[in-house]
Design a protein around this motif. Structure first.
Motif, PDB file in Angstrom:
ATOM      1  N   PHE A   1      33.279   5.173  30.159  1.00  0.00           N
ATOM      2  CA  PHE A   1      33.035   5.792  28.198  1.00  0.00           C
ATOM      3  C   PHE A   1      33.879   4.489  27.454  1.00  0.00           C
ATOM      4  O   PHE A   1      34.638   4.264  28.347  1.00  0.00           O
ATOM      5  CB  PHE A   1      33.060   6.965  28.485  1.00  0.00           C
ATOM      6  CG  PHE A   1      32.963   7.519  28.601  1.00  0.00           C
ATOM      7  CD1 PHE A   1      33.263   8.302  30.421  1.00  0.00           C
ATOM      8  CD2 PHE A   1      31.327   8.475  28.631  1.00  0.00           C
ATOM      9  CE1 PHE A   1      32.793   9.034  30.781  1.00  0.00           C
ATOM     10  CE2 PHE A   1      30.961   9.399  28.900  1.00  0.00           C
ATOM     11  CZ  PHE A   1      31.160  10.221  30.043  1.00  0.00           C
TER      12      PHE A   1
ATOM     13  N   TYR B   1      35.101   5.304  23.716  1.00  0.00           N
ATOM     14  CA  TYR B   1      35.458   6.063  22.405  1.00  0.00           C
ATOM     15  C   TYR B   1      36.229   4.866  21.662  1.00  0.00           C
ATOM     16  O   TYR B   1      37.042   4.856  21.345  1.00  0.00           O
ATOM     17  CB  TYR B   1      36.266   6.981  22.799  1.00  0.00           C
ATOM     18  CG  TYR B   1      35.108   8.144  23.595  1.00  0.00           C
ATOM     19  CD1 TYR B   1      35.414   8.589  24.859  1.00  0.00           C
ATOM     20  CD2 TYR B   1      34.696   9.236  22.986  1.00  0.00           C
ATOM     21  CE1 TYR B   1      35.239   9.267  25.836  1.00  0.00           C
ATOM     22  CE2 TYR B   1      34.584  10.585  23.521  1.00  0.00           C
ATOM     23  CZ  TYR B   1      34.156  10.252  25.050  1.00  0.00           C
ATOM     24  OH  TYR B   1      33.941  11.301  25.215  1.00  0.00           O
TER      25      TYR B   1
ATOM     26  N   GLN C   1      37.646   5.657  17.649  1.00  0.00           N
ATOM     27  CA  GLN C   1      38.233   6.517  16.835  1.00  0.00           C
ATOM     28  C   GLN C   1      39.109   5.694  15.468  1.00  0.00           C
ATOM     29  O   GLN C   1      39.728   5.642  15.312  1.00  0.00           O
ATOM     30  CB  GLN C   1      40.121   7.363  17.258  1.00  0.00           C
ATOM     31  CG  GLN C   1      40.463   8.416  16.440  1.00  0.00           C
ATOM     32  CD  GLN C   1      41.540   9.215  16.947  1.00  0.00           C
ATOM     33  OE1 GLN C   1      42.243   8.641  17.887  1.00  0.00           O
ATOM     34  NE2 GLN C   1      42.089  10.258  16.718  1.00  0.00           N
TER      35      GLN C   1
ATOM     36  N   GLN D   1      38.227  11.744  13.332  1.00  0.00           N
ATOM     37  CA  GLN D   1      37.393  12.512  15.037  1.00  0.00           C
ATOM     38  C   GLN D   1      37.330  11.599  16.013  1.00  0.00           C
ATOM     39  O   GLN D   1      36.244  10.078  15.782  1.00  0.00           O
ATOM     40  CB  GLN D   1      36.663  13.429  15.026  1.00  0.00           C
ATOM     41  CG  GLN D   1      36.908  14.743  14.422  1.00  0.00           C
ATOM     42  CD  GLN D   1      35.689  15.679  14.426  1.00  0.00           C
ATOM     43  OE1 GLN D   1      34.923  15.995  13.485  1.00  0.00           O
ATOM     44  NE2 GLN D   1      35.599  16.011  16.018  1.00  0.00           N
ATOM     45  N   MET D   2      37.270  10.974  16.759  1.00  0.00           N
ATOM     46  CA  MET D   2      36.694  10.029  18.159  1.00  0.00           C
ATOM     47  C   MET D   2      35.105  10.840  18.399  1.00  0.00           C
ATOM     48  O   MET D   2      35.081  11.915  18.684  1.00  0.00           O
ATOM     49  CB  MET D   2      38.318  10.576  19.643  1.00  0.00           C
ATOM     50  CG  MET D   2      37.920   9.197  20.758  1.00  0.00           C
ATOM     51  SD  MET D   2      39.272   9.533  21.336  1.00  0.00           S
ATOM     52  CE  MET D   2      39.276  11.155  21.607  1.00  0.00           C
TER      53      MET D   2
ATOM     54  N   LEU E   1      31.708   9.470  20.895  1.00  0.00           N
ATOM     55  CA  LEU E   1      31.349   8.010  22.000  1.00  0.00           C
ATOM     56  C   LEU E   1      30.543   7.263  21.691  1.00  0.00           C
ATOM     57  O   LEU E   1      30.057   7.686  20.826  1.00  0.00           O
ATOM     58  CB  LEU E   1      31.041   9.272  22.862  1.00  0.00           C
ATOM     59  CG  LEU E   1      29.885   8.735  24.131  1.00  0.00           C
ATOM     60  CD1 LEU E   1      30.731   8.156  25.120  1.00  0.00           C
ATOM     61  CD2 LEU E   1      29.083   8.824  24.770  1.00  0.00           C
TER      62      LEU E   1
ATOM     63  N   MET F   1      40.428   2.832  16.663  1.00  0.00           N
ATOM     64  CA  MET F   1      41.114   2.493  18.066  1.00  0.00           C
ATOM     65  C   MET F   1      40.009   3.153  18.678  1.00  0.00           C
ATOM     66  O   MET F   1      39.464   3.471  18.934  1.00  0.00           O
ATOM     67  CB  MET F   1      42.078   3.863  17.929  1.00  0.00           C
ATOM     68  CG  MET F   1      42.640   3.462  19.578  1.00  0.00           C
ATOM     69  SD  MET F   1      43.967   2.330  19.874  1.00  0.00           S
ATOM     70  CE  MET F   1      45.482   2.987  19.534  1.00  0.00           C
TER      71      MET F   1
ATOM     72  N   PHE G   1      39.392   3.475  22.768  1.00  0.00           N
ATOM     73  CA  PHE G   1      39.984   3.814  24.439  1.00  0.00           C
ATOM     74  C   PHE G   1      38.380   3.494  25.360  1.00  0.00           C
ATOM     75  O   PHE G   1      37.518   4.072  24.654  1.00  0.00           O
ATOM     76  CB  PHE G   1      40.038   5.609  24.674  1.00  0.00           C
ATOM     77  CG  PHE G   1      41.275   5.575  23.271  1.00  0.00           C
ATOM     78  CD1 PHE G   1      41.036   6.444  21.509  1.00  0.00           C
ATOM     79  CD2 PHE G   1      42.009   5.269  23.444  1.00  0.00           C
ATOM     80  CE1 PHE G   1      42.261   6.723  20.345  1.00  0.00           C
ATOM     81  CE2 PHE G   1      42.960   5.767  22.541  1.00  0.00           C
ATOM     82  CZ  PHE G   1      43.466   5.824  21.858  1.00  0.00           C
TER      83      PHE G   1
ATOM     84  N   PHE H   1      42.119   7.935  29.883  1.00  0.00           N
ATOM     85  CA  PHE H   1      41.734   7.302  29.110  1.00  0.00           C
ATOM     86  C   PHE H   1      43.098   5.594  29.147  1.00  0.00           C
ATOM     87  O   PHE H   1      44.012   6.786  29.984  1.00  0.00           O
ATOM     88  CB  PHE H   1      42.444   8.026  28.010  1.00  0.00           C
ATOM     89  CG  PHE H   1      40.996   8.687  27.759  1.00  0.00           C
ATOM     90  CD1 PHE H   1      41.007   9.779  28.104  1.00  0.00           C
ATOM     91  CD2 PHE H   1      40.698   8.137  26.099  1.00  0.00           C
ATOM     92  CE1 PHE H   1      40.234  11.228  27.440  1.00  0.00           C
ATOM     93  CE2 PHE H   1      39.775   9.019  26.184  1.00  0.00           C
ATOM     94  CZ  PHE H   1      39.778  10.198  26.060  1.00  0.00           C
TER      95      PHE H   1
ATOM     96  N   ALA I   1      45.234   2.907  27.219  1.00  0.00           N
ATOM     97  CA  ALA I   1      45.754   3.545  25.914  1.00  0.00           C
ATOM     98  C   ALA I   1      45.407   2.764  24.938  1.00  0.00           C
ATOM     99  O   ALA I   1      46.478   3.443  24.138  1.00  0.00           O
ATOM    100  CB  ALA I   1      47.650   2.826  26.419  1.00  0.00           C
TER     101      ALA I   1
END
Lengths: 113, 117
Positions: free
Chosen positions: A35, A37, A39, A44-45, A47, A89, A91, A103, A105
């Motif tokens: 995945f 993700y 943010q 909120q994070m 998909l 960000m 991930f 995850f 970093a």
């Protein structure tokens, strides 16, 4: 043990250009999911895109696409026609069937006007 | 449909105090996960509930952390006593029953930022 590595702590891209975020992983399983993700700042994070390991075809979601290289255990994210709203960000995450997410970093992406 | 919610959004406490974080998953989601991101590091898994049962708590750092999910609805994560290294952002996520499909997409809450002074 499962590991996910994102080697780019920060990246910048000009609006409307294309950027690629890197991710490598390690797992002993043959069936798993990958995945990306996103943010955004103070939000909120969510998909962005997912890839099933048993599928050879790379996943695509509008401007977002992945380059999945199973043998190399590489899973990069390409963002085309970058927009200011893509600043976030990002991930990379690995999931074996039904289990926890592992995850990386994270990579901070800044889209500049 | 309401998403995953977490309360509080921020908490600042002193070392040795107790803090309880709450997570309300998406209605109908049997799976509930807790994760933590310590400053600048990876998001790490803490534990996984299936309904009210702990399916996997291999990520819980020590016995100062206690998670509960009474009735299989909301969950709480209590830290007692808090230490400096507990500071970070605690995320909750929920997903549907695995029987619903092979891809167990997790939906995340906004996180609780915990600062231990």
């Amino acid at each position: 043990a499962q590991t996910v590595t994102q080697s780019q702590p920060e990246m910048s891209v000009q609006e409307a250009e294309t950027v690629t975020l890197s991710c490598t992983y390690d797992t002993s399983e043959n069936n798993y999911y990958l995945f990306w993700y996103k943010q955004p700042p103070s939000r909120q994070m969510i998909l962005v895109i997912r890839q099933e390991a048993y599928k050879q075809q790379n996943a695509t979601e509008n401007r977002f696409s992945v380059n999945f290289q199973k043998a190399a255990k590489s899973f990069s994210l390409k963002i085309s026609d970058s927009q200011l709203g893509d600043t976030a960000m990002y991930f990379c995450a690995l999931q074996e069937y039904g289990n926890k997410l592992v995850f990386g970093a994270g990579t901070i992406l800044r889209v500049k006007s | 449909e309401a998403g995953v919610t977490q309360f509080p959004s921020h908490s600042v406490i002193e070392k040795g105090q107790t803090v309880t974080l709450r997570c309300d998953p998406i209605s109908g989601h049997d799976n509930l996960y807790w994760y933590r991101r310590v400053m600048g590091k990876e998001i790490k898994f803490l534990l996984h509930f299936v309904k009210e049962s702990k399916q996997d708590e291999s990520g819980m750092p020590n016995n100062r952390f206690l998670a509960e999910r009474t009735g299989g609805t909301y969950s709480t994560l209590k830290v007692q006593p808090a230490e400096l290294e507990d500071s970070g952002v605690y995320f909750c996520a929920s997903s549907q029953d695995l029987a619903g499909g092979p891809v167990n997409e997790q939906f995340f809450g906004p996180g609780t930022r915990l600062t231990v002074l």
